[in-house]
Write a protein that holds these residues in place. Structure first.
Motif, short mmCIF file in Angstrom:
data_model
loop_
_atom_site.label_atom_id
_atom_site.label_comp_id
_atom_site.label_asym_id
_atom_site.label_seq_id
_atom_site.Cartn_x
_atom_site.Cartn_y
_atom_site.Cartn_z
N LYS A 174 1.08 -1.22 0.06
CA LYS A 174 0.00 0.03 0.07
C LYS A 174 0.77 1.32 0.09
O LYS A 174 1.87 1.41 0.68
N VAL A 175 0.59 2.45 -0.94
CA VAL A 175 1.73 3.45 -1.01
C VAL A 175 0.63 4.63 -0.69
O VAL A 175 -0.38 4.91 -1.26
N GLY A 176 1.37 5.59 0.08
CA GLY A 176 0.83 6.64 0.32
C GLY A 176 1.73 7.88 -0.08
O GLY A 176 3.04 7.72 0.06
N ILE A 177 1.21 8.84 -0.38
CA ILE A 177 1.97 10.13 -0.75
C ILE A 177 1.40 11.26 0.30
O ILE A 177 0.29 11.66 0.57
N PHE A 178 2.30 11.77 1.05
CA PHE A 178 2.26 12.88 1.94
C PHE A 178 3.19 13.99 1.48
O PHE A 178 4.10 14.03 1.44
N CYS A 179 2.51 15.29 1.16
CA CYS A 179 2.93 16.34 0.30
C CYS A 179 2.79 17.60 1.09
O CYS A 179 1.33 17.94 1.10
N GLY A 180 3.75 18.44 1.51
CA GLY A 180 3.50 19.85 1.64
C GLY A 180 3.93 20.85 0.88
O GLY A 180 4.97 20.61 0.32
N THR A 181 3.00 21.61 0.14
CA THR A 181 3.53 22.44 -1.02
C THR A 181 2.81 23.71 -0.91
O THR A 181 1.57 23.84 -0.09
N ALA A 182 3.62 24.63 -1.31
CA ALA A 182 3.14 26.10 -1.39
C ALA A 182 2.73 26.41 -2.98
O ALA A 182 1.72 27.02 -3.26
N GLY A 183 3.83 26.52 -3.77
CA GLY A 183 3.62 26.82 -5.19
C GLY A 183 3.04 25.85 -6.11
O GLY A 183 2.62 26.02 -7.10
N GLY A 184 3.01 24.48 -5.68
CA GLY A 184 2.55 23.47 -6.57
C GLY A 184 3.56 22.72 -7.07
O GLY A 184 3.01 21.46 -7.59
N THR A 185 4.81 22.91 -6.97
CA THR A 185 5.67 22.09 -7.78
C THR A 185 5.96 20.72 -7.10
O THR A 185 6.09 19.73 -7.88
N SER A 186 5.74 20.78 -5.77
CA SER A 186 5.80 19.20 -5.17
C SER A 186 4.55 18.39 -5.55
O SER A 186 4.79 17.28 -5.70
N MET A 187 3.40 19.24 -5.38
CA MET A 187 2.22 18.31 -5.89
C MET A 187 2.30 18.09 -7.53
O MET A 187 1.87 16.81 -7.85
N LYS A 188 3.03 18.69 -8.23
CA LYS A 188 3.16 18.13 -9.60
C LYS A 188 4.04 16.83 -9.48
O LYS A 188 3.49 15.96 -10.35
#
Length: 173
Positions: free
Chosen positions: A3-17
């Motif tokens: 099972k895979v999970g993504i935990f992402c803290g982003t402000a400008g959206g680059t990490s979410m890309k």
């Protein structure tokens, strides 16, 4: 299947890309993408996953995105056992304005998760990157995917694709 999970803290959206590219390539359920600012409740959420993709932009003097600050303190205080978990890191930074701290948030995250027993994968050759210093640099490599959309936008897609391809050989089925 793991099972895979993504935990992402982003402000400008680059990490979410990067997170969106991981969702596509690893067929991750959208419900398993945790925006740290909006969806994160507590560190027990990590327990639901065998593989963790951890993302954060870097702020100030090499700090993690603000949504990770309390989480890291809680992890360091509670010390959950992450042995048996595989973790890969990704994030954004600015190698020109903040070259002395380029993507250092990745290094801070890596230190915390590895101290808790996680198996860290996804190291990236630092060749082709230009920065003064980074806490993400471990034994001559970056401890995850570092993206600079401010100064090296033309390299982003290739870096994401290359990193994902390398992960496919490192992530347990």
């Amino acid at each position: 299947m793991a099972k895979v999970g993504i935990f992402c803290g982003t402000a400008g959206g680059t990490s979410m890309k990067v997170a969106k590219a991981l969702v596509k390539e690893f067929d991750i359920d959208e419900d398993d993408v945790i925006n740290m600012e909006e969806d994160f409740d507590d560190i027990e959420q990590f327990e639901d996953f065998d593989i963790l993709f951890i993302g954060s932009s870097t702020w100030g003097q090499g700090d993690v995105h603000f949504s990770w600050v309390d989480v890291l303190l809680e992890l360091e205080d509670e010390k959950p056992d992450f042995s048996g978990k595989t973790v890969a890191f990704f994030g954004a930074g600015d190698s020109v304005k903040h070259g002395e701290h380029f993507c250092s948030a990745l290094g801070k995250l890596c230190d915390t998760f590895s101290d808790l027993g996680a198996n860290v994968v996804g190291f990236v050759d630092k060749e082709g990157y230009s920065y003064e210093h980074s806490l993400a640099e471990k034994d001559g490599k970056l401890c995850g995917l570092a993206i600079d959309e401010h100064n090296e936008k033309g390299k982003t897609k290739e870096r994401i694709n290359n990193w994902i391809e390398s992960l496919k050989g490192q992530i347990p089925a």
